[in-house]
Design an enzyme around this catalytic site. Structure first.
Site, PDB file in Angstrom:
ATOM      1  N   LYS B  54       0.834  -1.210   0.000  1.00 23.58           N
ATOM      2  CA  LYS B  54       0.000   0.000   0.000  1.00 23.58           C
ATOM      3  C   LYS B  54       0.868   1.258   0.000  1.00 23.58           C
ATOM      4  CE  LYS B  54      -3.709  -2.657   2.089  1.00 23.58           C
ATOM      5  NZ  LYS B  54      -4.438  -3.106   3.308  1.00 23.58           N
ATOM      6  N   GLN B  98      -4.285  -1.773   9.590  1.00 20.90           N
ATOM      7  CA  GLN B  98      -4.211  -3.106   8.986  1.00 20.90           C
ATOM      8  C   GLN B  98      -4.823  -4.135   9.934  1.00 20.90           C
ATOM      9  OE1 GLN B  98      -3.048  -3.666   5.778  1.00 20.90           O
ATOM     10  NE2 GLN B  98      -3.828  -5.728   6.052  1.00 20.90           N
ATOM     11  N   ASP B 121     -10.776   2.701   4.398  1.00 17.51           N
ATOM     12  CA  ASP B 121     -11.100   1.277   4.295  1.00 17.51           C
ATOM     13  C   ASP B 121     -12.612   1.044   4.337  1.00 17.51           C
ATOM     14  OD1 ASP B 121      -9.175  -0.557   3.718  1.00 17.51           O
ATOM     15  OD2 ASP B 121      -8.567  -0.924   5.800  1.00 17.51           O
TER      16      ASP B 121
END
Lengths: 303, 303
Positions: B54, B98, B121
């Protein structure tokens, strides 16, 4: 075959009696009397009627309600200020904002502002987001879908592994009902106005929740023999005489109306295994579950 | 019939190039460089790999990333403190935590704390709750389901009115994919491990999104001819020789593995109308959509 009628009036009364007993027990144990704040903006007759039914239910079950009637032209700012006061008020356990709000108000911001511990309608985005997630539990489930699942369980219908079809995808009934059924391990299909062949999709359903707001739309031959049919619809249609003409009320001079669901009851009850009538099915459950949620709010806030 | 292969690598590259151009244009116009904060708790190798992919994507597209590696035993309090700092930091546009987090941490509280304007997200309960509601739009849609819908649209598949089956109901893929498809006016069925007869349910699907994590589970004869098949699964299985014995890698001394999806690709491609390969289908889309979301976050925060 004739379906077993799921008696929502009787089941709602049972829920209400259980709440009433628990309220009496908690008061006897020196705990607080559960209290619901009802917020009514403007003077819609239907909204005012619903709110007064909710207040009456509180009184019957030994709970308090605080009524907050507000002018139709209240500002967003003033409405938000009231919600914040109710959030902070330890005497208030549940906050119910009667929907719909007048169009100048931002409904989502208002619902989002309600403390999730007092969100007895279950419409705060956090409670709804949790309903959509595995491993997370909303503090409150919206009352009407909660009532639908409760009726299925009381009737002894197996939800786990069943094919369930939810007809309608409203925020208040259809979508939360679908999310609840997924949590209960049903295989869930959401059907709506854009679905191409609704009868074909419904034909495999072991459980049908009809909440699309179209009078008698679901026909008998759409239903799998033995299926459980929960009819959330409440639609007024004209009463017809033998010749098919509308009957005029002597009292009002207007055509007489009767209430029917989204399911053609007379056809469906010959095919289904279980069915809720309209009225007397899901209707009484909504307020019963609101009362159960208000008691739950008080219990959560005891801690 | 042989299916049209949906080339996720090419489509992801197209998305990335579009983001890259828009980033260059906004910087040329004197606006800020979009920035993603990546929060990695502990030292899971898979998580570290994803985070570094990412960060690399950010660099390639002209965006900044701030990496926040944290010890595996960080306290909930300290992690929350960092999230609050990132929320308040005007240089940070997107915050990516994450997952999974170590089990002593309360994942939901952490995700809930991320400002919804920085929730690239799309896992904050408010964004998810909005995804489940008619008339409300999340600021960000979770990257993998967003990528699945994007692939369908790029391939020219009609979603409106289609029968869509989502296999799997995870918080990260299955459920948000189902909610997105309902918003796109598909008739959506959520199928999972408790579903009784999965092949029968799938047989009517015009669109299949397979995200259940079982190697090659979906067989060719489960698929309706011409259906669009989006395979989210990434499963490692042993490579076998002609005699059916595992091939041992000379380099590692361990059985060689290959990656396969949740769909039996060789069978499915003979029946389906459209299919994504594994690898090279959905996989590359996840990071591409994260990059699109990070740019969007910067644009939202311009205002």
């Amino acid at each position: 075959m004739t379906a077993q009628i799921i008696d929502g009036t009787a089941i709602a009364l049972k829920v209400r009696n259980e709440v009433k007993e628990k309220v009496a027990a908690r008061i006897a144990a020196g705990k607080s009397q559960p209290a619901l704040a009802t917020v009514l903006v403007g003077e819609r007759i239907d909204s005012a009627t619903y709110v007064s039914m909710k207040q009456k239910a509180c009184a019957e079950l030994g709970m308090t309600s605080y009524h907050k009637p507000l002018p139709a032209d209240i500002s967003q700012e003033d409405l938000e200020k009231l919600i914040k006061e109710l959030n902070a008020d330890p005497k208030v356990n549940g906050i119910l904002v009667q929907l719909p709000l007048p169009s100048h108000l931002d409904e989502e911001r208002v619902l989002q502002l309600i403390s999730i511990e007092k969100d007895v309608d279950g419409f705060s985005p956090i409670n709804l987001g949790r309903l959509a997630q595995k491993g997370r539990e909303p503090l409150f489930v919206p009352c009407t879908p909660y009532g639908c699942i409760y009726l299925l369980k009381e009737a002894g219908v197996t939800i786990k592994g069943a094919n369930a079809v939810v007809l309608g995808r409203s925020n208040i009934v259809g979508m939360p009902a679908a999310l609840l059924l997924v949590k209960e391990d049903a295989t869930v299909t959401v059907v709506h106005s854009r679905t191409k062949d609704i009868p074909a999709v419904m034909k495999n359903a072991d459980i049908i929740i009809a909440a699309i707001g179209r009078a008698q739309m679901v026909r008998g031959d759409w239903i799998k023999p033995g299926a459980a049919v929960i009819d959330v619809g409440i639609n007024g249609i004209p009463v017809l005489d033998d010749k098919g003409n509308p009957v005029i009320s002597e009292k009002t001079g207007k055509p007489k109306q009767k209430l029917v669901g989204d399911v053609n009851y007379d056809e469906a009850k010959e095919v289904a295994g279980f069915i809720t009538p309209v009225p007397g099915g899901v209707g009484p459950m909504t307020i019963a579950m609101l009362m159960a949620n208000t008691l739950r709010a008080a219990e959560i806030q005891d801690k």
